[in-house]
Design a protein around this motif. Sequence first.
Motif, PDB file in Angstrom:
ATOM      1  N   ALA A 107       0.827  -1.212   0.000  1.00  0.00           N
ATOM      2  CA  ALA A 107       0.000   0.000   0.000  1.00  0.00           C
ATOM      3  C   ALA A 107       0.860   1.260   0.000  1.00  0.00           C
ATOM      4  N   LEU A 108       1.908   1.282   0.810  1.00  0.00           N
ATOM      5  CA  LEU A 108       2.757   2.467   0.861  1.00  0.00           C
ATOM      6  C   LEU A 108       3.594   2.612  -0.407  1.00  0.00           C
ATOM      7  N   ALA A 109       3.874   1.503  -1.088  1.00  0.00           N
ATOM      8  CA  ALA A 109       4.556   1.613  -2.378  1.00  0.00           C
ATOM      9  C   ALA A 109       3.682   2.349  -3.382  1.00  0.00           C
ATOM     10  N   ALA A 110       2.386   2.062  -3.356  1.00  0.00           N
ATOM     11  CA  ALA A 110       1.460   2.769  -4.254  1.00  0.00           C
ATOM     12  C   ALA A 110       1.272   4.220  -3.840  1.00  0.00           C
ATOM     13  N   VAL A 111       1.194   4.470  -2.522  1.00  0.00           N
ATOM     14  CA  VAL A 111       0.994   5.837  -2.047  1.00  0.00           C
ATOM     15  C   VAL A 111       2.206   6.699  -2.339  1.00  0.00           C
ATOM     16  N   SER A 112       3.413   6.141  -2.165  1.00  0.00           N
ATOM     17  CA  SER A 112       4.623   6.940  -2.374  1.00  0.00           C
ATOM     18  C   SER A 112       4.818   7.340  -3.833  1.00  0.00           C
ATOM     19  N   LEU A 113       4.102   6.698  -4.749  1.00  0.00           N
ATOM     20  CA  LEU A 113       4.187   7.107  -6.157  1.00  0.00           C
ATOM     21  C   LEU A 113       3.693   8.535  -6.350  1.00  0.00           C
ATOM     22  N   VAL A 114       2.645   8.917  -5.606  1.00  0.00           N
ATOM     23  CA  VAL A 114       2.037  10.228  -5.800  1.00  0.00           C
ATOM     24  C   VAL A 114       2.264  11.150  -4.613  1.00  0.00           C
ATOM     25  N   VAL A 147      11.371  -1.014  -6.287  1.00  0.00           N
ATOM     26  CA  VAL A 147      12.346  -0.420  -7.208  1.00  0.00           C
ATOM     27  C   VAL A 147      11.635   0.201  -8.407  1.00  0.00           C
ATOM     28  N   VAL A 148      10.640  -0.495  -8.922  1.00  0.00           N
ATOM     29  CA  VAL A 148       9.861   0.070 -10.033  1.00  0.00           C
ATOM     30  C   VAL A 148       9.176   1.358  -9.597  1.00  0.00           C
ATOM     31  N   SER A 149       8.647   1.367  -8.356  1.00  0.00           N
ATOM     32  CA  SER A 149       7.998   2.570  -7.847  1.00  0.00           C
ATOM     33  C   SER A 149       8.973   3.727  -7.730  1.00  0.00           C
ATOM     34  N   SER A 150      10.220   3.435  -7.304  1.00  0.00           N
ATOM     35  CA  SER A 150      11.220   4.505  -7.184  1.00  0.00           C
ATOM     36  C   SER A 150      11.627   5.053  -8.548  1.00  0.00           C
ATOM     37  N   VAL A 151      11.493   4.256  -9.600  1.00  0.00           N
ATOM     38  CA  VAL A 151      11.823   4.716 -10.951  1.00  0.00           C
ATOM     39  C   VAL A 151      10.664   5.507 -11.551  1.00  0.00           C
ATOM     40  N   VAL A 152       9.434   5.083 -11.229  1.00  0.00           N
ATOM     41  CA  VAL A 152       8.261   5.747 -11.801  1.00  0.00           C
ATOM     42  C   VAL A 152       7.929   7.030 -11.056  1.00  0.00           C
ATOM     43  N   PRO A 154       9.681   9.635  -9.843  1.00  0.00           N
ATOM     44  CA  PRO A 154      10.165  10.923 -10.366  1.00  0.00           C
ATOM     45  C   PRO A 154       9.479  11.356 -11.653  1.00  0.00           C
ATOM     46  N   VAL A 155       8.873  10.406 -12.376  1.00  0.00           N
ATOM     47  CA  VAL A 155       8.153  10.769 -13.591  1.00  0.00           C
ATOM     48  C   VAL A 155       6.809  11.388 -13.239  1.00  0.00           C
ATOM     49  N   LEU A 156       6.104  10.784 -12.245  1.00  0.00           N
ATOM     50  CA  LEU A 156       4.804  11.313 -11.849  1.00  0.00           C
ATOM     51  C   LEU A 156       4.938  12.604 -11.054  1.00  0.00           C
ATOM     52  N   ARG A 157       5.938  12.681 -10.177  1.00  0.00           N
ATOM     53  CA  ARG A 157       6.165  13.870  -9.371  1.00  0.00           C
ATOM     54  C   ARG A 157       7.605  14.325  -9.564  1.00  0.00           C
ATOM     55  N   PRO A 158       7.899  14.968 -10.669  1.00  0.00           N
ATOM     56  CA  PRO A 158       9.275  15.356 -10.938  1.00  0.00           C
ATOM     57  C   PRO A 158       9.748  16.441  -9.986  1.00  0.00           C
ATOM     58  N   ASP A 159      11.047  16.411  -9.702  1.00  0.00           N
ATOM     59  CA  ASP A 159      11.690  17.410  -8.854  1.00  0.00           C
ATOM     60  C   ASP A 159      12.448  18.372  -9.768  1.00  0.00           C
ATOM     61  N   PRO A 160      12.052  19.649  -9.783  1.00  0.00           N
ATOM     62  CA  PRO A 160      12.719  20.578 -10.715  1.00  0.00           C
ATOM     63  C   PRO A 160      14.180  20.833 -10.368  1.00  0.00           C
ATOM     64  N   THR A 161      14.595  20.561  -9.146  1.00  0.00           N
ATOM     65  CA  THR A 161      15.986  20.849  -8.763  1.00  0.00           C
ATOM     66  C   THR A 161      16.951  19.744  -9.177  1.00  0.00           C
ATOM     67  N   THR A 162      16.474  18.538  -9.429  1.00  0.00           N
ATOM     68  CA  THR A 162      17.331  17.411  -9.828  1.00  0.00           C
ATOM     69  C   THR A 162      16.728  16.715 -11.034  1.00  0.00           C
ATOM     70  N   ASN A 163      17.543  15.930 -11.688  1.00  0.00           N
ATOM     71  CA  ASN A 163      17.056  15.205 -12.862  1.00  0.00           C
ATOM     72  C   ASN A 163      16.447  13.870 -12.453  1.00  0.00           C
ATOM     73  N   TRP A 164      15.841  13.210 -13.417  1.00  0.00           N
ATOM     74  CA  TRP A 164      15.150  11.927 -13.166  1.00  0.00           C
ATOM     75  C   TRP A 164      16.118  10.834 -12.740  1.00  0.00           C
ATOM     76  N   LEU A 165      17.283  10.746 -13.373  1.00  0.00           N
ATOM     77  CA  LEU A 165      18.224   9.673 -13.075  1.00  0.00           C
ATOM     78  C   LEU A 165      18.712   9.750 -11.635  1.00  0.00           C
ATOM     79  N   THR A 166      18.995  10.962 -11.179  1.00  0.00           N
ATOM     80  CA  THR A 166      19.468  11.099  -9.797  1.00  0.00           C
ATOM     81  C   THR A 166      18.406  10.661  -8.805  1.00  0.00           C
ATOM     82  N   ASN A 167      17.180  11.089  -9.027  1.00  0.00           N
ATOM     83  CA  ASN A 167      16.088  10.668  -8.137  1.00  0.00           C
ATOM     84  C   ASN A 167      15.870   9.157  -8.161  1.00  0.00           C
ATOM     85  N   ALA A 168      15.931   8.566  -9.362  1.00  0.00           N
ATOM     86  CA  ALA A 168      15.705   7.122  -9.477  1.00  0.00           C
ATOM     87  C   ALA A 168      16.812   6.336  -8.772  1.00  0.00           C
ATOM     88  N   VAL A 169      18.066   6.740  -8.958  1.00  0.00           N
ATOM     89  CA  VAL A 169      19.191   6.037  -8.325  1.00  0.00           C
ATOM     90  C   VAL A 169      19.134   6.196  -6.807  1.00  0.00           C
TER      91      VAL A 169
END
Length: 420
Positions: A107-114, A147-152, A154-169
Amino acid sequence: MCRRARRLRNFVDMTRAGPEFRWLLPSAVADPELPGDRAGPRRTVRDWVVDICAFLAAALIGMLTADALDKTPGYSDTLLLVDQMVGAAACCAVWLRRRRPVALAVALAAVSLVAPVASGAFLVALFSLAVHRPFKPVVLAVGVGAVVSSVVQPVLRPDPTTNWLTNAVAGTVLILLAIGWGMLVRSRRQLVVALRERAARAEAEAALRADNAQRLAREAIAREMHDVLAHRLTLLSVHAGALEFRPDAPPAQVARAAGVIRDSAHEALQDLRQIIGVLRSPGEGADDRPQPTLATLDALVAESREAGMEVALDHRIPDTSGVPAATGRNAYRIAQEALTNARKHAPGAEVTVTVTGRPGEGLTIEVRNPAPPGPVPEVPGSGQGLIGLTERAALAGGRLRHGPGPDGSFTVLAWLPWPA
């Protein structure tokens, strides 16, 4: 390594010390399968402390994330309020980590996506899942989904201060660290449980060995007392019975029987005192107590003859000094018990004792008596003498056979090892 082993040993000692230390232990240690408190047992003091720390850790990470979002340019206050409310609910859900670790993590994996504010509670849920469930297939499946949730995310809630790869890693590394830490804690708890079981099993085995040793010691003492005292007491019984059934016997015969009774009683008392002395102080007098050997077999036969028995001794070993002490003692006891039985069950019959053997071939003792020439008086007995002789021969590595013959005779035949 030694320090860690010492700490682990102290931890195991506390787990076995009693209920006064029970509050220091995790609830999972009480269950070897680490079920995660499925039945919902009462939390210990330590469980409460750990749960509070987990809640505070999730809340701290959530607040740091909310503060970072608040400082992000263009982030609306309404969305921040919603994230904070979802994060607070996720932190409160951490209290279910023991009862529903799998459902909470999913449940928290789904919640943390958004809702990034729920990431702290999500990491705590992953840690609890790795502690309370095996790696395959539960933790592995949920970990892949995390891991899939951590990759997805940053796409749903992007961080303007960092890029997608940094957030995913960064998210992947945090997830792997949480799962790895939980697996380490689980392995340590399982090790503690295994050590407790091994210690309990070792104690049970030690107690079983002690009981077995005591049983063997009691059997050896009983066998020795029987072998030592039966011969003397049988003389007492036989001659007392003769005086009872023949009150008109000649005075010389009465005096002879009385002398045998007196001597047998004295010898039995001395033997009993020696055995009691060994029982009271087994470490002091056991080796000093004189033990019979094959060389004293002649004295045994002479004593039986003085008691009125007809005994023919065929001793074919001229030099008994080469016979081991234990073998000679066992041969003496076998002959002694066989003569005692012959005196009780075949009074008046001539008994033949034959001793043969040589080094490398073994020592053979045969005691044979024909059928009794007259009526046999009733002499009390337990019937354990021949059983004890069979056990004695088996313990010495030999064998013993006994039984009646077709002509009414009775034979005791024993073979004992005699090393070359």
